[in-house]
Design a protein around this motif. Structure first.
Motif, PDB file in Angstrom:
ATOM      1  N   SER A 167       0.834  -1.200   0.000  1.00  0.00           N
ATOM      2  CA  SER A 167       0.000   0.000   0.000  1.00  0.00           C
ATOM      3  C   SER A 167       0.874   1.257   0.000  1.00  0.00           C
ATOM      4  O   SER A 167       0.485   2.288  -0.557  1.00  0.00           O
ATOM      5  CB  SER A 167      -0.934  -0.002   1.210  1.00  0.00           C
ATOM      6  OG  SER A 167      -0.192  -0.074   2.419  1.00  0.00           O
ATOM      7  N   ASP A 168       2.058   1.194   0.611  1.00  0.00           N
ATOM      8  CA  ASP A 168       2.969   2.346   0.589  1.00  0.00           C
ATOM      9  C   ASP A 168       3.421   2.665  -0.830  1.00  0.00           C
ATOM     10  O   ASP A 168       3.498   3.831  -1.225  1.00  0.00           O
ATOM     11  CB  ASP A 168       4.190   2.077   1.463  1.00  0.00           C
ATOM     12  CG  ASP A 168       3.901   2.259   2.945  1.00  0.00           C
ATOM     13  OD1 ASP A 168       2.773   2.672   3.282  1.00  0.00           O
ATOM     14  OD2 ASP A 168       4.799   1.983   3.769  1.00  0.00           O
ATOM     15  N   GLU A 169       3.717   1.631  -1.591  1.00  0.00           N
ATOM     16  CA  GLU A 169       4.130   1.859  -2.982  1.00  0.00           C
ATOM     17  C   GLU A 169       2.984   2.468  -3.780  1.00  0.00           C
ATOM     18  O   GLU A 169       3.197   3.356  -4.618  1.00  0.00           O
ATOM     19  CB  GLU A 169       4.571   0.546  -3.626  1.00  0.00           C
ATOM     20  CG  GLU A 169       5.048   0.725  -5.075  1.00  0.00           C
ATOM     21  CD  GLU A 169       5.497  -0.577  -5.696  1.00  0.00           C
ATOM     22  OE1 GLU A 169       4.864  -1.021  -6.681  1.00  0.00           O
ATOM     23  OE2 GLU A 169       6.487  -1.149  -5.197  1.00  0.00           O
ATOM     24  N   CYS A 170       1.780   2.010  -3.540  1.00  0.00           N
ATOM     25  CA  CYS A 170       0.612   2.571  -4.206  1.00  0.00           C
ATOM     26  C   CYS A 170       0.431   4.034  -3.811  1.00  0.00           C
ATOM     27  O   CYS A 170       0.131   4.886  -4.659  1.00  0.00           O
ATOM     28  CB  CYS A 170      -0.622   1.748  -3.862  1.00  0.00           C
ATOM     29  SG  CYS A 170      -2.124   2.253  -4.730  1.00  0.00           S
ATOM     30  N   PHE A 171       0.610   4.339  -2.529  1.00  0.00           N
ATOM     31  CA  PHE A 171       0.504   5.720  -2.051  1.00  0.00           C
ATOM     32  C   PHE A 171       1.507   6.606  -2.793  1.00  0.00           C
ATOM     33  O   PHE A 171       1.173   7.704  -3.249  1.00  0.00           O
ATOM     34  CB  PHE A 171       0.752   5.777  -0.550  1.00  0.00           C
ATOM     35  CG  PHE A 171       0.554   7.142   0.061  1.00  0.00           C
ATOM     36  CD1 PHE A 171      -0.622   7.452   0.717  1.00  0.00           C
ATOM     37  CD2 PHE A 171       1.548   8.104  -0.027  1.00  0.00           C
ATOM     38  CE1 PHE A 171      -0.810   8.715   1.280  1.00  0.00           C
ATOM     39  CE2 PHE A 171       1.376   9.361   0.525  1.00  0.00           C
ATOM     40  CZ  PHE A 171       0.190   9.672   1.186  1.00  0.00           C
ATOM     41  N   ARG A 172       2.742   6.126  -2.904  1.00  0.00           N
ATOM     42  CA  ARG A 172       3.760   6.925  -3.598  1.00  0.00           C
ATOM     43  C   ARG A 172       3.383   7.148  -5.053  1.00  0.00           C
ATOM     44  O   ARG A 172       3.629   8.233  -5.609  1.00  0.00           O
ATOM     45  CB  ARG A 172       5.123   6.240  -3.489  1.00  0.00           C
ATOM     46  CG  ARG A 172       5.775   6.380  -2.116  1.00  0.00           C
ATOM     47  CD  ARG A 172       7.221   5.918  -2.142  1.00  0.00           C
ATOM     48  NE  ARG A 172       7.321   4.474  -2.316  1.00  0.00           N
ATOM     49  CZ  ARG A 172       7.367   3.602  -1.322  1.00  0.00           C
ATOM     50  NH1 ARG A 172       7.300   4.017  -0.071  1.00  0.00           N
ATOM     51  NH2 ARG A 172       7.483   2.308  -1.565  1.00  0.00           N
ATOM     52  N   ALA A 173       2.788   6.146  -5.693  1.00  0.00           N
ATOM     53  CA  ALA A 173       2.378   6.284  -7.095  1.00  0.00           C
ATOM     54  C   ALA A 173       1.294   7.345  -7.245  1.00  0.00           C
ATOM     55  O   ALA A 173       1.321   8.162  -8.173  1.00  0.00           O
ATOM     56  CB  ALA A 173       1.887   4.937  -7.632  1.00  0.00           C
ATOM     57  N   VAL A 174       0.323   7.351  -6.314  1.00  0.00           N
ATOM     58  CA  VAL A 174      -0.738   8.356  -6.363  1.00  0.00           C
ATOM     59  C   VAL A 174      -0.163   9.741  -6.102  1.00  0.00           C
ATOM     60  O   VAL A 174      -0.511  10.715  -6.785  1.00  0.00           O
ATOM     61  CB  VAL A 174      -1.845   8.028  -5.339  1.00  0.00           C
ATOM     62  CG1 VAL A 174      -2.908   9.117  -5.344  1.00  0.00           C
ATOM     63  CG2 VAL A 174      -2.480   6.685  -5.658  1.00  0.00           C
ATOM     64  N   PHE A 175       0.729   9.841  -5.132  1.00  0.00           N
ATOM     65  CA  PHE A 175       1.351  11.131  -4.821  1.00  0.00           C
ATOM     66  C   PHE A 175       2.125  11.660  -6.030  1.00  0.00           C
ATOM     67  O   PHE A 175       2.015  12.833  -6.383  1.00  0.00           O
ATOM     68  CB  PHE A 175       2.278  10.972  -3.621  1.00  0.00           C
ATOM     69  CG  PHE A 175       2.981  12.247  -3.233  1.00  0.00           C
ATOM     70  CD1 PHE A 175       2.330  13.227  -2.505  1.00  0.00           C
ATOM     71  CD2 PHE A 175       4.305  12.465  -3.596  1.00  0.00           C
ATOM     72  CE1 PHE A 175       2.971  14.402  -2.150  1.00  0.00           C
ATOM     73  CE2 PHE A 175       4.952  13.636  -3.249  1.00  0.00           C
ATOM     74  CZ  PHE A 175       4.286  14.609  -2.517  1.00  0.00           C
TER      75      PHE A 175
END
Length: 337
Positions: free
Chosen positions: A71-79
């Protein structure tokens, strides 16, 4: 000769299959990123579990982990996507001709207009990049670049003063703090209303009180040079009680490309061998209003004739647009089709 043609056709079919499979992966990636933005705004980054994200996106956990390691990697992608869009808006406006003050005003207005148009991405990127969050380092880097841009322009402007070295960092931190406060308050007034006060704050240490008061007292119409974002339109995927799977997208694509196509032709084009399976799939998609059968009720033995409906065409166009603009924030999950 025939054998070579057959090999070429088989290769073409495999390539088309790969392209369409990647299309579905890209669409589902966009849905996952959109879902994460919603979940983070509701529960914060710490509460954005993979279970919540995949439930909101309408995809499986397996597909999530095929696309993101965590989920952290997904968060970074959205950011990163939010930063890309915001930077693009602001850079275009800032790059226009004029004085440093005018260019900065245009860039700031474009940035605030973008945040107004994407409230969930705004909250994620401004409120939820905490000191221990997955995108903190990247956020600090961006704020540092913004401070350097302001400092370089401010010190080289005609009549510039010589403020202390940390002035730009303090100014940027103050601007971010004001925007954070407005987002937390969920005020009805748009963020673009802050252009004059924020420009005044920036001008004061670089060009003095007179320039600051001039920015503060400028007419509101002068702050509206960049075009305002268009009013949001109805999302074609809203309330669509389904998940667009690979087969669904492929069937829609084949019907759109070949209006009047029969069940058998759809099955062959989509690589579905079971005629009963393709009939069930077509019936489900028809009930959703994405396709229609103008051959229904024909004499026995006459083939069906499938066409995409207006909504089916809207869904197809919307999916293509999502792949180019990044995560949308109105996706809802549903049943497979």
């Amino acid at each position: 000769m025939w054998a070579m043609t057959q090999v070429e056709e088989d290769l073409s079919d495999r390539l088309m299959h790969e392209v369409q499979r990647e299309l579905v992966r890209s669409v589902q990636r966009s849905w996952i990123m959109s879902a994460l933005a919603k979940v983070v705004c509701e529960h914060g980054p710490e509460g954005a579990s993979v279970r919540q994200i995949v439930t909101r996106a309408g995809v499986s956990r397996r597909r999530f982990y095929e696309l993101f390691a965590s989920s952290d990697e997904c968060f970074r992608a959205v950011f990163e996507e939010a930063v890309r869009q915001a930077t693009e808006c602001a850079a275009v406006a800032y790059g226009e001709a004029g004085s440093w003050e005018d260019r900065l005003r245009s860039g700031l207005f474009a940035l605030l207009a973008y945040l107004d148009s994407e409230p969930e991405l705004a909250r994620l990127s401004v409120l939820h990049t905490t000191p221990a969050g997955p995108a903190t380092d990247r956020r600090n880097q961006i704020l540092g670049r913004l401070a350097a841009l302001i400092d370089t322009g401010g010190r080289s402007a005609p009549g510039a003063l010589n403020p202390p070295p940390l002035t730009a960092e303090a100014v940027v931190a103050g601007i971010v703090g004001v925007i954070q406060a407005r987002l937390l308050q969920q005020a009805s007034e748009p963020l673009v209303a802050l252009v004059n006060p924020l420009m005044s704050v920036i001008m004061l240490p670089y060009l003095g009180p007179a320039a600051a008061w001039e920015e503060l007292s400028r007419p509101a119409c002068e702050s509206a040079e960049p075009p305002a974002p268009p009013a949001p339109k109805r999302d074609p995927l809203e309330d669509l009680d389904m998940r667009l799977t690979y087969r669904t997208l492929r069937v829609l694509a084949e019907i759109a490309a070949t209006p009047g196509i029969s069940n058998q032709a759809v099955a062959e084009a989509a690589g579905i061998r079971d005629q009963g399976q393709v009939s069930k799939l077509l019936s489900r998609v028809e009930r959703l209003g994405l396709i229609c059968n103008t051959g229904a009720g024909q004499p026995k033995g006459r083939p069906n004739a499938w066409f995409v409906t207006r909504r089916g065409a809207e869904v197809g166009r919307d999916i293509g647009a999502r792949l180019h603009r990044g995560p949308s924030t109105s996706r809802q999950g549903g049943a497979d089709a």
